[in-house]
Enzyme design. Structure first.
Site, PDB file in Angstrom:
ATOM      1  N   ALA A  14     -24.166 -20.995  15.846  1.00  0.00           N
ATOM      2  CA  ALA A  14     -25.621 -21.005  15.979  1.00  0.00           C
ATOM      3  C   ALA A  14     -26.088 -19.826  16.805  1.00  0.00           C
ATOM      4  O   ALA A  14     -25.445 -19.439  17.797  1.00  0.00           O
ATOM      5  CB  ALA A  14     -26.065 -22.312  16.621  1.00  0.00           C
ATOM      6  N   ARG A  24     -73.372 -13.298 -21.266  1.00  0.00           N
ATOM      7  CA  ARG A  24     -73.675 -14.511 -20.496  1.00  0.00           C
ATOM      8  C   ARG A  24     -72.505 -14.941 -19.606  1.00  0.00           C
ATOM      9  O   ARG A  24     -72.689 -15.773 -18.717  1.00  0.00           O
ATOM     10  CB  ARG A  24     -74.077 -15.642 -21.440  1.00  0.00           C
ATOM     11  CG  ARG A  24     -75.521 -15.545 -21.926  1.00  0.00           C
ATOM     12  CD  ARG A  24     -75.884 -16.704 -22.817  1.00  0.00           C
ATOM     13  NE  ARG A  24     -75.415 -16.510 -24.181  1.00  0.00           N
ATOM     14  CZ  ARG A  24     -75.507 -17.420 -25.146  1.00  0.00           C
ATOM     15  NH1 ARG A  24     -76.037 -18.599 -24.887  1.00  0.00           N
ATOM     16  NH2 ARG A  24     -75.066 -17.171 -26.366  1.00  0.00           N
ATOM     17  N   ASN A  69     -73.560 -25.992 -39.106  1.00  0.00           N
ATOM     18  CA  ASN A  69     -72.598 -24.959 -39.469  1.00  0.00           C
ATOM     19  C   ASN A  69     -71.749 -24.619 -38.248  1.00  0.00           C
ATOM     20  O   ASN A  69     -72.260 -24.235 -37.196  1.00  0.00           O
ATOM     21  CB  ASN A  69     -73.351 -23.718 -39.963  1.00  0.00           C
ATOM     22  CG  ASN A  69     -72.427 -22.546 -40.231  1.00  0.00           C
ATOM     23  OD1 ASN A  69     -71.249 -22.732 -40.529  1.00  0.00           O
ATOM     24  ND2 ASN A  69     -72.976 -21.342 -40.152  1.00  0.00           N
ATOM     25  N   TYR A 129     -34.346  -6.479   4.194  1.00  0.00           N
ATOM     26  CA  TYR A 129     -35.128  -5.245   4.048  1.00  0.00           C
ATOM     27  C   TYR A 129     -34.988  -4.397   5.298  1.00  0.00           C
ATOM     28  O   TYR A 129     -35.241  -4.855   6.413  1.00  0.00           O
ATOM     29  CB  TYR A 129     -36.594  -5.610   3.804  1.00  0.00           C
ATOM     30  CG  TYR A 129     -37.505  -4.446   3.528  1.00  0.00           C
ATOM     31  CD1 TYR A 129     -37.194  -3.487   2.577  1.00  0.00           C
ATOM     32  CD2 TYR A 129     -38.716  -4.306   4.213  1.00  0.00           C
ATOM     33  CE1 TYR A 129     -38.037  -2.422   2.315  1.00  0.00           C
ATOM     34  CE2 TYR A 129     -39.572  -3.254   3.957  1.00  0.00           C
ATOM     35  CZ  TYR A 129     -39.232  -2.310   3.010  1.00  0.00           C
ATOM     36  OH  TYR A 129     -40.065  -1.255   2.747  1.00  0.00           O
ATOM     37  N   ALA A 134     -65.576  -9.360 -31.216  1.00  0.00           N
ATOM     38  CA  ALA A 134     -66.117  -8.068 -30.778  1.00  0.00           C
ATOM     39  C   ALA A 134     -67.307  -8.192 -29.840  1.00  0.00           C
ATOM     40  O   ALA A 134     -67.808  -7.178 -29.345  1.00  0.00           O
ATOM     41  CB  ALA A 134     -66.524  -7.233 -32.003  1.00  0.00           C
ATOM     42  N   GLU A 175     -81.083 -21.554 -40.348  1.00  0.00           N
ATOM     43  CA  GLU A 175     -81.046 -21.464 -38.889  1.00  0.00           C
ATOM     44  C   GLU A 175     -82.140 -22.346 -38.291  1.00  0.00           C
ATOM     45  O   GLU A 175     -83.184 -22.579 -38.905  1.00  0.00           O
ATOM     46  CB  GLU A 175     -81.226 -20.019 -38.437  1.00  0.00           C
ATOM     47  CG  GLU A 175     -80.107 -19.097 -38.871  1.00  0.00           C
ATOM     48  CD  GLU A 175     -78.747 -19.559 -38.391  1.00  0.00           C
ATOM     49  OE1 GLU A 175     -78.641 -20.013 -37.221  1.00  0.00           O
ATOM     50  OE2 GLU A 175     -77.790 -19.505 -39.183  1.00  0.00           O
ATOM     51  N   LYS A 197     -36.408 -15.762  -2.454  1.00  0.00           N
ATOM     52  CA  LYS A 197     -36.797 -14.700  -3.380  1.00  0.00           C
ATOM     53  C   LYS A 197     -35.551 -14.011  -3.909  1.00  0.00           C
ATOM     54  O   LYS A 197     -34.666 -13.629  -3.145  1.00  0.00           O
ATOM     55  CB  LYS A 197     -37.700 -13.675  -2.686  1.00  0.00           C
ATOM     56  CG  LYS A 197     -38.316 -12.661  -3.620  1.00  0.00           C
ATOM     57  CD  LYS A 197     -38.192 -11.216  -3.284  1.00  0.00           C
ATOM     58  CE  LYS A 197     -37.087 -10.740  -2.452  1.00  0.00           C
ATOM     59  NZ  LYS A 197     -36.450  -9.496  -2.951  1.00  0.00           N
TER      60      LYS A 197
END
Length: 497
Positions: free
Chosen positions: A431, A19, A178, A395, A14, A163, A359
């Site tokens: 060609a 940073r 830890n 296209y 969460a 800590e 493609k």
């Protein structure tokens, strides 16, 4: 290894991640083909927990949408305000039945190198000793900034977690830290969370206080030390992200090499953790493999190749190519300098050559598209040969149209196929053809203007240029040669044999 199945896994994800300095939530930054939280979910799911919960907060809509794609069965819980790790886990437990029993693993969404095997070992240690809480710890050469594990009277037990800012000089000499990953007995966790207070410098609810509460109640708190400290490393900024990305890649490459893959230069090779490589695959320098890419046995990829979501058949070769969402058949060859766009399918022993872009096209077994071609929305039959400079004009400015080239047909160089078109099996295109009509079996299509040479054009239109001078010299030479031929043909009779 014996399976130790937790009742629940809660992943804390969460945080704001300030940073990172990014518009993207920290948990969605990627390394090795997965997001940070994606790695955490995959690791947790490997334990087959009864309940898997991710606690979300900052930009939660985007994170929840991503989680739904990663693992549709994952549950989310919202931490409305970031009030500490204790508050995050308390929010997480709202997504599971209130009376469930068993062990609960708590981990973080920003420790992407954590492995399921390590969590199995953590649960095994927890169950073996009947602990109320078991903490994953690591010994590091420089523990500055980390919470220190204060050992208990009994070996393997934990008296507390201090800590760094609160530790005494003596406690700061402790090198066991830890890792922020725990296994809790469900009842112990619920009770401890209900007794948390914000009586601390940060004004937050600390999960480490649940450990202290369990200890003060006389319950056994244990530790499991992992020898692999990199598994406990988290990501807070881009530097750490890059460090762990490189380490994950190193581990991924090592695994593949031990499984029989040849990687010529690991320093320039990047392979996502989601990629599958068969034995005897060879990866040459500057190769990147991403996403759901699979490479079958004996294929050679690279150098200078980037593939995303490609399926590559056995014995295929892909050189200096960029490709995505495509399939390359066994013993086929691609490149160099090819561009495979989504929907490309190349058959067995097919060829896509130099400076070819494809493609949404299927190229049959043994078919060849050797060089300088664009093939879009094309179906090219087995054994067909596409000449250099061919354009599949798919296209029309509004819609895309298909072109079908039959088996063993031959397309001459520098042709334009204006879709939609069908070229039957065994047909030829001369060609330079601009094809606007279909071609039947065994036919040859010729569609080009008749050549016309206009004499004297350069002298008239380009006078004074180097071209005109060259043409003038060539004409003079032709005239001289013609004159010499005439002279040789009119020699006196007594000089002729």
């Amino acid at each position: 290894m014996t399976s130790h199945r937790p009742a629940a896994v809660v992943i804390m994800a969460a945080g704001l991640g300030t940073r990172m300095k990014s518009a993207t939530p920290k948990m969605l930054h990627e390394i090795g083909g997965r997001s940070l939280v994606g790695h955490a979910v995959v690791t947790a799911r490997a334990l087959s927990p009864e309940h898997l919960v991710v606690v979300v907060g900052y930009d939660r809509e985007r994170v929840e949408e991503h989680l739904a794609a990663v693992d549709p069965e994952v549950r989310t819980a919202v931490q409305e305000q970031q009030l500490g790790t204790g508050d995050a886990v308390r929010a997480g437990l709202t997504a599971v039945p209130a009376d469930f029993d068993g062990s609960v693993i708590v981990t973080s969404g920003d420790v992407p190198l954590l492995e399921a095997e390590t969590l199995h070992e953590l649960i095994a240690e927890h169950d073996k000793h009947g602990n109320a809480v078991t903490v994953l710890t690591a010994r590091v050469p420089d523990p500055t900034g980390y919470g220190r594990i204060i050992p208990g009277d009994e070996e393997g037990t934990v008296a507390g977690i201090v800590e760094h800012k609160d530790a005494t000089a003596e406690q700061r000499q402790i090198d066991e830290i830890n890792a922020g990953i725990y296994v809790f007995d469900a009842a112990t966790l619920r009770d401890g969370l209900s007794r948390l207070t914000t009586d601390n410098a940060q004004g937050e609810l600390y999960l480490t206080d649940v450990v202290a509460i369990a200890r003060s109640d006389g319950k056994r708190v244990g530790a499991h030390v992992t020898p692999d400290t990199m598994q406990t490393e988290g990501v807070n900024d881009r530097v750490q992200l890059a460090t762990l990305r490189a380490e994950l890649n190193r581990r991924t490459l090592t695994r593949h090499m031990r499984d029989g893959v040849t990687i010529v230069d690991p320093n320039t090779t990047w392979v996502d953790s989601t990629v599958e490589l068969a034995r005897d695959v060879t990866l040459l320098p500057n190769t990147q493999l991403h996403g759901a890419t699979t490479i079958d046995e004996g294929a050679t990829i690279g150098p200078d190749t980037t593939l995303t979501n490609l399926k590559v058949g056995a014995g295929a070769t892909i050189i200096r190519t960029h490709g995505s969402d495509s399939e390359i058949g066994p013993k086929a060859s691609v490149g160099p300098f090819a561009y495979l766009r989504p929907g490309t399918k190349l058959g067995v022993k097919g060829k896509i050559g130099t400076f070819v872009e494809t493609k949404n096209s299927t190229i049959g077994d043994g078919a060849k598209v050797p060089h300088l071609t664009y093939a879009g929305d094309a179906t090219i039959g087995d054994g067909a040969n596409i000449g250099a400079g061919t354009i599949f004009a798919n296209y029309d400015g509004v819609a895309k149209h298909p072109t079908h080239v039959g088996k063993h047909s031959f397309i001459g160089s520098n042709s334009v196929l204006v879709a939609p078109r069908t070229i039957a099996d065994g047909a030829y295109l001369a060609a330079g053809t601009a094809l606007t009509e279909d071609v039947g079996p065994g036919e040859i299509a010729v569609a080009r203007g008749r050549q016309r040479n206009i004499k004297g054009w350069v002298a008239r239109k380009r006078a004074g240029t180097k071209t005109a001078a060259a043409a003038e010299a060539a004409l003079a030479q032709q005239a001289q040669q013609a004159q010499q031929g005439e002279d040789a043909g009119t020699a006196p009779d007594d000089q002729q044999s």
